[in-house]
Design a protein around this motif. Structure first.
Motif: not given
Lengths: 310, 310, 310, 310, 310, 310
Positions: F12-18, F67-71
């Motif tokens: 999500s730092a590269c591909v927007p979450r939405f 979509r809000l979950i990161r890694q």
């Protein structure tokens, strides 16, 4: 011209709609003064309701949603802010714990507006009676509800009794909904109001209804009142007593736009209850109806000014 | 007259709408008994749905929103509570864990009503087949969905197969929406149902559709069923399978009001799913449609009573 | 036939609608490839909006609500998935922190689709200019808003300036709403666009508008764009700038269905803002409009394929 | 035993919760009679509110959400329907157009309950003054608001003045929120109420607060009142005047459960405004709090019965 | 005293909360002027967000919900409107189509406030670096997101780089949530910020965190910033990037109230997105946090005034 | 390392979450294959519910909100996508018209996963019985509800009877809520489950509960199940049978994070009903809980792999 109105709403092409403190149609918040031609007023009051309250919050939500209003009418081309100085004078004083006291303070507030703005209504309204164009699901001419004579089901009977309205110059449009009894509309019929139920509306067609409006109110001073429940609930779920099968926004807009040339002295949109429509859709429609009223009122005021009445 | 109905709903001009336990149209909550002419029944069941459930909660929300219903029809003047004893007999028993068992218990409940109320349907319904006026976005005459024969897409095929419905006396109004295949409506066509899609509806116009209804069902015993998704989703977003481009409330009201004089034996409104419309708008419309059905049913019952059939 | 499309959406009569990962109309999620005839694409972007954002989430909600779409058109009988290989190729790359960069990456994405799918648009679009059928409340031909030239109020002026659109083959339908000034629609008028305001629409009637569409775009390559705010807010409250008094879904469906036979090369539905309509109603309507566009596009693609253009 | 209560709520293990007409906790809808030990009553009234109305609809939504209540308390094991005959006697009569008249009719309704149910309160309440356990964000002991003495900010001052409450046996828990002035709580302090603000609550800890409750009310007749805004707004967004930083449901449940053994004579939950929380979450919490009150009240009633007071 | 503040908010004990145009905490809408001690400002801007937008509408909804704020702090007794002249100066100018331009215009707006209000920050802020008390779920010290350096994930790194903030006098409270990588908080750690994650917060306990705040910021000029997502989503679902497991309102209120005596120079609440919480709950909490900041800021301003610094 | 997982979620730092089609935690949509270490699966099924349905739509909404979950886990530092190949394999096949048939098809789907992924559970699960860590408001060990044995109130009794679960290695946490009768939890008690009601939870404190979890399940194969109604309704209003007074997200996160080192073999989050929480808050919490389970499961899988079990 030095007569050009000096009060201007924010222009949404320059100042984003979401910014600035919310006033009606982004007009300046002003005091009541003779510099105003038209005052936009909130009346945050719902003590007279018999079912679901909430319209006390109506002015706040309509102010918010009226951020969407721009400045020129797409159909009749009227640009009210070029014709008149229009400002938001805030809310009439009310007390949610005092029905009759609130009516007194609201009345006093409007009398002050009338006195200060001096769009000489006194001259316009000879015997004190105005014509009324009334959009609503309900006739609002009952004698009483729940044993009470001053509530949202009775205002026009009271107004006729007080000599404020000439019932023969009053037209009611959009009436429908299940009835308490056989005589819900009797008072209006007996006093000579022109009643256009939804059945009538459909039978006549919009064009004939517009003709009828003009015929009924004539060229005397005329007030417009739009109870938001005159609209079908799809347009106005945010209201206390919705009745399916009502007017569309399109028809309402066209009818209001057709009032150009009449001697409009003011108007209101009422019964918008924000808690029942947090989406703001109902208030958006109310703001648009209010803009339509403003256009024809501003046009009438400008004509009266030009005619030297002011 | 000693025949005047003794069961009366609460009068909203005297008892505020928001008060009292919610029953259908504020009628008395009663047991099934021969003192009743018409029973208002909830069937809180949605096991047959293939997409979004929730209509199991429909009766509760319709009861709540039916607080808005008053007592007299504004168009045809019918006052059902003067014509008949009408009561809310509660909900048919169901089991949300047992599709077929619930159908059995629902059937038994209605058979009891039929037995006890003795508005002698047996006499009315000669060979056991009724005519049906069916408002819906979907034909509901599929043979199966998801490999299953008893679900919300198949009821009218099953009913024809069981000899309950005379397909030649059945009319379907409002059909539309994307289709599974080319033959979604085939069964109805093949068995002689009169199918009025939205395209047909628009081409014919409402007046002709009304004529067609009367022609199709004739003077035999006729049942009305209104799947709320027959309405455009603007009127009924609270339903599992909404299809844009549907009927309006106004048209639906007028069609139902036009059924005066037919031999109506009952009706239903179905597929109202409260979780999908917490505003209650869908249920409000359902309550209004239910009132329209009640009016024409009460009128028919009263006529049958007068005709000595009871 | 070996030409029969091999890509098939999930069949909701077999796989329940609520199951499976949400793609547009339940089509397979695929890579861009020459095996595709038509690519369904999301463009999750709203940086150009001047009031309420949120349409960046539009593709996600439309995918979800498009679970309700089945496979055959109820009016014109078109079955797009039998005519073409249709797949969901995901979303065009965007950057919510970079307006102009996003436009570049979106453009590149579509150019890749165009290059790979080779439904030889180059041949179809002689001088590079397409006709446009544009449904909207707003003309979107302003020169600038808030001092900016690339935003949701200006796309069609920019497109004409860039030689992408032939304004004489462009028709705008549904325009209405209060205006910034007297000249909001001037650019469209001056360049020869055919403008059908809501007033015009009503005056002409839908049938004539359909005729006018065909006359305006002729038999050249034609693109369809449907700003969801072209619909009345009752159908589309989930959008940034709603304007009361708009098109109905029924009329929109009928107009789109009437485009069979035109040389449609693609289309879009835009401005669906899910946070403003969590019910999904707006997205449901968008999904249905998208299906209508797909039907007439698939029909056109199939014709072009049959005509040996491919 | 022939003394075993004969009134039983519907058992949700047998009758699905979504079915049947909604009464409080699924108890039978009954008339006021001496066969009842405890009456569940709605008071659909909100005329005394100074900000957002809507609690007139509270009883209806609490009835609906109380479908979720079962029959046995998980902590103290109390099973109120085994201890007492409990029924829903409907709503006290009110008039939304008449503040003082409604107070009179509500009072009369409760006096009738008191007269008929004869859980000899007269004996219990020696000098006519009861102790009160009061959960709330606000002290509700102002002298007036908006110039009015009878409203939702003043009830406990009025009750003390009328000699109904012994302020020395009254405890207020959960007070917080910005204040009108320095003396909002002065009256309570001056008359000897035990005031536990949220700051106090946290400093003392729940266990000590429970001790304090018992110490304050002693073994005299005690009434419980729970203004839903005593809860943090996360538990009760459906109320007119929410104040962040409040009680949790867990703490509230534990405090109410701890009242076993006190001489509880009744209680209320108030200020639930359904239009402000259509999800029903607030009403769900209200129903649960009501069940807790019912448990300790039923226990006290049963003890009084056993003690031969009845 | 002639020094007593002359600007007063509306008193909700006299003017009902639902009336009057909505300003922050019902303070007067005023121009920026030296008569003001503290300016309440809206910054309706959300271009830097990477997921869900909407906080551009935050100031409007916070103004609306701040009608609920009264005038005296219940815990520390501070009455900001007695200490300072506080007014709502409207919104900083922004352009939703221009990220960097908006930052420039916002900066200019605040510089004007700083110049005109002359609560001589220059003297207070020796080397131009302030301490910061930062409540948030996220550290907001990333170097970039989506290839961009100026967005809602990077402000505090930028501010340190620009020499605005002394990282050794900065404390971050409430950090949590899944991370992009192992080093999300690295910059803060490396530059000496005091980082209190939710794990730390729980381990330390609130009292120790309060001590740590005071130790970290010392007696230098200190700014407060509260990203609403520092709260658990139960308190703030109306925000773009909610992270479960966060701060409570109670704890936040107590921490803010504990700042009395520090040299607070101002503060902000950010990331309130109204479309994601139409109930207004998030904005209500924001308004309350804003009031807490106002209290300690007004106290500090009054102290500085008394100390002759002004 | 060539063993490094090759499947990666979108960053999500590269591909927007939405953007992009929604899969669980943005992992790749994949087929079941031996290349997978962990399969994320939806089970869109709610036929066993006795009150409010809707969880059939749960997987779709959880995918969207995930979509809000990161890694990377902020507390235990686990980065599951570095440890394992994780993919979204779509939904288990179900039939909303067939309760028992769906259970069969779901079972078959999971058996296929088990067979293909060969994280040799057979070896791990000696006698076929697993330990269970069960978070819930309800014990779900009733014998039947509404006369039915297979529903949402009975799964763990059935599982014990079928020899799938070792009740002595099962712990239930969060139980509360009014009860059907005195024996709702009897079966669990009788079979030796460790039951931690909310009262117990509070009495023990979270740390001791964590110890108890480890003691109960020991080092045998252990499954985690989290009924979302284990959370307090403030965290999970979107569920069919909410019970106030439950677990917080913070406590739940900490408990799940503490499971590092146990032999976790999988887990589930269930009973998320989107129509009852359109805001997505409940699903957001579910996605976060799912991520916590994924972390400890991935850790266990990686350990088993390292231990040569694979």
């Amino acid at each position: 011209m030095n007569d050009a109105p000096h009060l201007k709403p924010l222009d949404s092409a320059c100042v984003p709609r979401f910014s600035a403190i919310a006033t009606f149609m982004r007009t300046p918040a002003v005091e009541i003064s003779s510099a105003l031609d038209i005052a936009l007023v909130g009346v945050p009051f719902d003590l007279g309701t018999t079912f679901r309250a909430g319209s006390r919050q109506g002015p706040a939500q309509i102010r918010e949603m009226s951020r969407l209003i721009r400045q020129v009418n797409p159909t009749n081309g009227l640009a009210p802010f070029r014709l008149c100085n229009v400002g938001d004078v805030g809310d009439a004083p009310v007390n949610p714990l005092d029905l009759m006291g609130s009516i007194a303070s609201i009345t006093a507030f409007f009398e002050r507006i009338r006195a200060v703005l001096h769009d000489a209504l006194e001259d316009r309204v000879g015997d004190g009676m105005v014509g009324v164009i009334h959009f609503d699901a309900h006739g609002d001419t009952l004698d009483e509800l729940l044993g009470n004579k001053v509530n949202h089901g009775t205002p026009f009977r009271r107004a006729v009794e007080e000599g404020l309205i000439d019932p023969k110059r009053m037209i009611q449009i959009g009436l429908r909904g299940t009835r308490y009894g056989d005589d819900d509309l009797r008072y209006g019929q007996d006093t000579g109001m022109c009643i256009v139920t939804m059945d009538d509306y459909e039978a006549m067609g919009r064009a004939k209804v517009i003709e009828q409006i003009r015929k009924t109110v004539g060229d005397g001073a005329t007030y417009i009142t739009f109870d938001i429940d005159g609209l079908d609930p799809v347009y106005a779920i945010g209201t206390g007593v919705p009745e399916p099968g009502g007017l569309s926004m399109r028809d309402s807009q066209v009818m209001l736009r057709s009032l150009v040339g009449l001697d409009i002295i003011g108007g209101d949109v009422c019964e918008v209850s924000p808690p029942l429509d947090p989406s703001g859709h109902t208030a958006l429609n109310a703001a648009n109806l209010m803009f339509e009223m403003l256009c024809v009122t501003a046009d009438a005021v400008a004509r009266r000014k030009r005619a030297g009445r002011r």
